[in-house]
Design a protein around this motif. Structure first.
Motif, PDB file in Angstrom:
ATOM      1  N   LYS A   5      20.357 -15.606  -3.858  1.00  0.00           N
ATOM      2  CA  LYS A   5      19.778 -16.938  -4.056  1.00  0.00           C
ATOM      3  C   LYS A   5      18.772 -16.904  -5.196  1.00  0.00           C
ATOM      4  O   LYS A   5      17.956 -15.986  -5.295  1.00  0.00           O
ATOM      5  CB  LYS A   5      19.100 -17.443  -2.777  1.00  0.00           C
ATOM      6  CG  LYS A   5      20.081 -17.821  -1.672  1.00  0.00           C
ATOM      7  CD  LYS A   5      19.382 -18.514  -0.535  1.00  0.00           C
ATOM      8  CE  LYS A   5      20.365 -18.878   0.577  1.00  0.00           C
ATOM      9  NZ  LYS A   5      21.343 -19.882   0.146  1.00  0.00           N
ATOM     10  N   GLN A   6      18.824 -17.920  -6.023  1.00  0.00           N
ATOM     11  CA  GLN A   6      17.845 -18.072  -7.096  1.00  0.00           C
ATOM     12  C   GLN A   6      16.705 -18.959  -6.608  1.00  0.00           C
ATOM     13  O   GLN A   6      16.939 -20.044  -6.070  1.00  0.00           O
ATOM     14  CB  GLN A   6      18.501 -18.689  -8.331  1.00  0.00           C
ATOM     15  CG  GLN A   6      19.468 -17.755  -9.040  1.00  0.00           C
ATOM     16  CD  GLN A   6      18.780 -16.498  -9.564  1.00  0.00           C
ATOM     17  OE1 GLN A   6      17.744 -16.569 -10.217  1.00  0.00           O
ATOM     18  NE2 GLN A   6      19.357 -15.339  -9.285  1.00  0.00           N
ATOM     19  N   VAL A   7      15.489 -18.463  -6.773  1.00  0.00           N
ATOM     20  CA  VAL A   7      14.304 -19.169  -6.279  1.00  0.00           C
ATOM     21  C   VAL A   7      13.457 -19.575  -7.477  1.00  0.00           C
ATOM     22  O   VAL A   7      13.079 -18.732  -8.294  1.00  0.00           O
ATOM     23  CB  VAL A   7      13.485 -18.279  -5.322  1.00  0.00           C
ATOM     24  CG1 VAL A   7      12.263 -19.045  -4.808  1.00  0.00           C
ATOM     25  CG2 VAL A   7      14.348 -17.807  -4.152  1.00  0.00           C
ATOM     26  N   GLY A   8      13.165 -20.876  -7.559  1.00  0.00           N
ATOM     27  CA  GLY A   8      12.382 -21.380  -8.680  1.00  0.00           C
ATOM     28  C   GLY A   8      11.051 -21.961  -8.248  1.00  0.00           C
ATOM     29  O   GLY A   8      10.921 -22.483  -7.131  1.00  0.00           O
ATOM     30  N   PHE A   9      10.065 -21.863  -9.124  1.00  0.00           N
ATOM     31  CA  PHE A   9       8.741 -22.441  -8.891  1.00  0.00           C
ATOM     32  C   PHE A   9       8.377 -23.330 -10.069  1.00  0.00           C
ATOM     33  O   PHE A   9       8.307 -22.849 -11.203  1.00  0.00           O
ATOM     34  CB  PHE A   9       7.680 -21.352  -8.740  1.00  0.00           C
ATOM     35  CG  PHE A   9       7.787 -20.546  -7.480  1.00  0.00           C
ATOM     36  CD1 PHE A   9       7.059 -20.886  -6.350  1.00  0.00           C
ATOM     37  CD2 PHE A   9       8.636 -19.444  -7.416  1.00  0.00           C
ATOM     38  CE1 PHE A   9       7.162 -20.141  -5.183  1.00  0.00           C
ATOM     39  CE2 PHE A   9       8.749 -18.693  -6.255  1.00  0.00           C
ATOM     40  CZ  PHE A   9       8.014 -19.044  -5.134  1.00  0.00           C
ATOM     41  N   ILE A  10       8.163 -24.601  -9.804  1.00  0.00           N
ATOM     42  CA  ILE A  10       7.612 -25.489 -10.822  1.00  0.00           C
ATOM     43  C   ILE A  10       6.122 -25.598 -10.522  1.00  0.00           C
ATOM     44  O   ILE A  10       5.706 -26.198  -9.528  1.00  0.00           O
ATOM     45  CB  ILE A  10       8.295 -26.865 -10.802  1.00  0.00           C
ATOM     46  CG1 ILE A  10       9.779 -26.713 -11.162  1.00  0.00           C
ATOM     47  CG2 ILE A  10       7.606 -27.813 -11.781  1.00  0.00           C
ATOM     48  CD1 ILE A  10      10.562 -28.016 -11.140  1.00  0.00           C
ATOM     49  N   GLY A  11       5.333 -24.977 -11.365  1.00  0.00           N
ATOM     50  CA  GLY A  11       3.901 -24.817 -11.118  1.00  0.00           C
ATOM     51  C   GLY A  11       3.607 -23.362 -10.810  1.00  0.00           C
ATOM     52  O   GLY A  11       4.098 -22.813  -9.833  1.00  0.00           O
ATOM     53  N   GLY A  12       2.817 -22.730 -11.662  1.00  0.00           N
ATOM     54  CA  GLY A  12       2.570 -21.296 -11.520  1.00  0.00           C
ATOM     55  C   GLY A  12       1.147 -20.949 -11.120  1.00  0.00           C
ATOM     56  O   GLY A  12       0.637 -19.909 -11.512  1.00  0.00           O
ATOM     57  N   ARG A  27      10.185  -7.738   0.114  1.00  0.00           N
ATOM     58  CA  ARG A  27      11.523  -7.406  -0.407  1.00  0.00           C
ATOM     59  C   ARG A  27      12.575  -8.409   0.037  1.00  0.00           C
ATOM     60  O   ARG A  27      13.728  -8.051   0.296  1.00  0.00           O
ATOM     61  CB  ARG A  27      11.923  -5.981   0.007  1.00  0.00           C
ATOM     62  CG  ARG A  27      10.967  -4.921  -0.553  1.00  0.00           C
ATOM     63  CD  ARG A  27      11.421  -3.513  -0.250  1.00  0.00           C
ATOM     64  NE  ARG A  27      10.501  -2.540  -0.826  1.00  0.00           N
ATOM     65  CZ  ARG A  27      10.656  -1.216  -0.721  1.00  0.00           C
ATOM     66  NH1 ARG A  27      11.688  -0.723  -0.048  1.00  0.00           N
ATOM     67  NH2 ARG A  27       9.779  -0.403  -1.274  1.00  0.00           N
ATOM     68  N   LEU A  28      12.162  -9.671   0.087  1.00  0.00           N
ATOM     69  CA  LEU A  28      13.127 -10.728   0.408  1.00  0.00           C
ATOM     70  C   LEU A  28      13.994 -11.049  -0.794  1.00  0.00           C
ATOM     71  O   LEU A  28      15.138 -11.492  -0.639  1.00  0.00           O
ATOM     72  CB  LEU A  28      12.384 -11.998   0.854  1.00  0.00           C
ATOM     73  CG  LEU A  28      11.514 -11.889   2.108  1.00  0.00           C
ATOM     74  CD1 LEU A  28      10.866 -13.238   2.403  1.00  0.00           C
ATOM     75  CD2 LEU A  28      12.343 -11.427   3.299  1.00  0.00           C
ATOM     76  N   SER A  66      18.197 -23.335  -9.555  1.00  0.00           N
ATOM     77  CA  SER A  66      17.602 -22.823  -8.317  1.00  0.00           C
ATOM     78  C   SER A  66      18.383 -23.234  -7.066  1.00  0.00           C
ATOM     79  O   SER A  66      18.794 -24.386  -6.934  1.00  0.00           O
ATOM     80  CB  SER A  66      16.159 -23.314  -8.182  1.00  0.00           C
ATOM     81  OG  SER A  66      15.351 -22.826  -9.224  1.00  0.00           O
ATOM     82  N   ASP A  67      18.532 -22.287  -6.161  1.00  0.00           N
ATOM     83  CA  ASP A  67      19.050 -22.597  -4.826  1.00  0.00           C
ATOM     84  C   ASP A  67      17.924 -23.105  -3.930  1.00  0.00           C
ATOM     85  O   ASP A  67      18.131 -23.968  -3.073  1.00  0.00           O
ATOM     86  CB  ASP A  67      19.679 -21.346  -4.197  1.00  0.00           C
ATOM     87  CG  ASP A  67      20.843 -20.819  -5.001  1.00  0.00           C
ATOM     88  OD1 ASP A  67      21.815 -21.569  -5.184  1.00  0.00           O
ATOM     89  OD2 ASP A  67      20.781 -19.666  -5.464  1.00  0.00           O
TER      90      ASP A  67
END
Length: 270
Positions: A5-12, A27-28, A66-67
């Motif tokens: 799964k691709q995990v995205g964050f908008i806002g860092g 380690r997820l 992102s998933d």
């Protein structure tokens, strides 16, 4: 569960950093599965060098790939973020918002059919001891929510609640660290008053509160029963508890949570 799964964050910002640190330490996911966008180049440089994650200034790019998409931005900019990403978010993407006061309906109106999860975490996620409450949108299934719960579980405890209780969550656990810091600060001053250095006093106070909280969580006993175990007849602890009751500490804490809950409701109506 998060494999491939691709995990995205908008806002860092701090919340994104805490979640990234937690899920990597658990380690997820691997760094190659994480992408972060932010308006600050310096912030992206820091996250890339610290965690070896991918970074970009293009929020639409992250939304497309992102998933699971975390919106870890301030409430005042969330509307513009929604407008930007809504046309490119797939119905298979899980959108997770931590923006306080922004309802699931506000997202659903712009992204129909997309599973939306609203989360209220608190600041101790930064040290892996947070408390997060999730409210699930109507398109969210157990299969969808479990990976998100796993992510927040990597930085503390997580519960699922109905959205109509999110203001109460804000008043209790969202604002709760502030109440705890007031108690620690007051106990520290008390320690100084009875003769300790401030460094020793803050250690005694903070560790005592942390240990008491751990006993509640790990024993499953009612806090009142654990209090009774400390308060021997005619002893020091019951004398101190008596003073707290005389001065209305219990009522003040209840009033603080109620007031913060009401304030959260007021802010949400703006």
């Amino acid at each position: 569960m998060l494999t491939n799964k691709q995990v995205g964050f908008i806002g860092g910002g701090a919340m994104a950093e805490a979640l990234i640190r937690g899920i990597l330490e658990a380690r997820l996911v691997t760094p190659s599965q994480l992408t972060v966008s932010d308006v600050s180049k310096e912030r992206l440089d820091y996250l890339r060098s610290t965690f070896m994650v991918s970074t970009t200034h293009d929020s639409q790019e992250i939304a497309k790939q992102s998933d699971i998409l975390f919106l870890t931005v301030k409430p005042q900019v969330i509307s513009s973020v929604i407008e930007s990403i809504a046309p490119v978010v797939a119905k298979s993407t899980v959108v997770v918002s931590v923006a306080a006061g922004i309802t699931i309906a506000a997202f659903q109106g712009k992204m129909p059919g997309v599973p939306i999860i609203r989360v209220m975490p608190n600041t101790p996620v930064a040290v892996g001891a947070g408390m997060s409450a999730m409210a699930l949108g109507k398109y969210v299934t157990t299969t969808v929510s479990e990976p998100v719960a796993q992510i927040f579980g990597a930085v503390g405890k997580v519960v699922t609640v109905t959205e109509d209780t999110m203001d109460a969550v804000t008043g209790l656990s969202g604002s709760g660290p502030a109440y705890a810091f007031v108690l620690i600060d007051a106990l520290t001053d008390a320690g100084v008053r009875v003769g300790f250095s401030r460094q020793t006093a803050v250690l005694l106070a903070a560790q005592t509160l942390m240990g008491a909280a751990k006993m509640v969580l790990e024993t499953g006993e009612h806090p009142a029963k654990l209090r009774d175990m400390v308060t021997s007849p005619g002893g020091t602890a019951i004398t101190g508890v008596h003073v707290l009751e005389q001065n209305g500490v219990r009522a003040a804490l209840i009033d603080a949570v109620v007031a913060a809950t009401n304030r959260s409701r007021e802010m949400g109506r703006r």
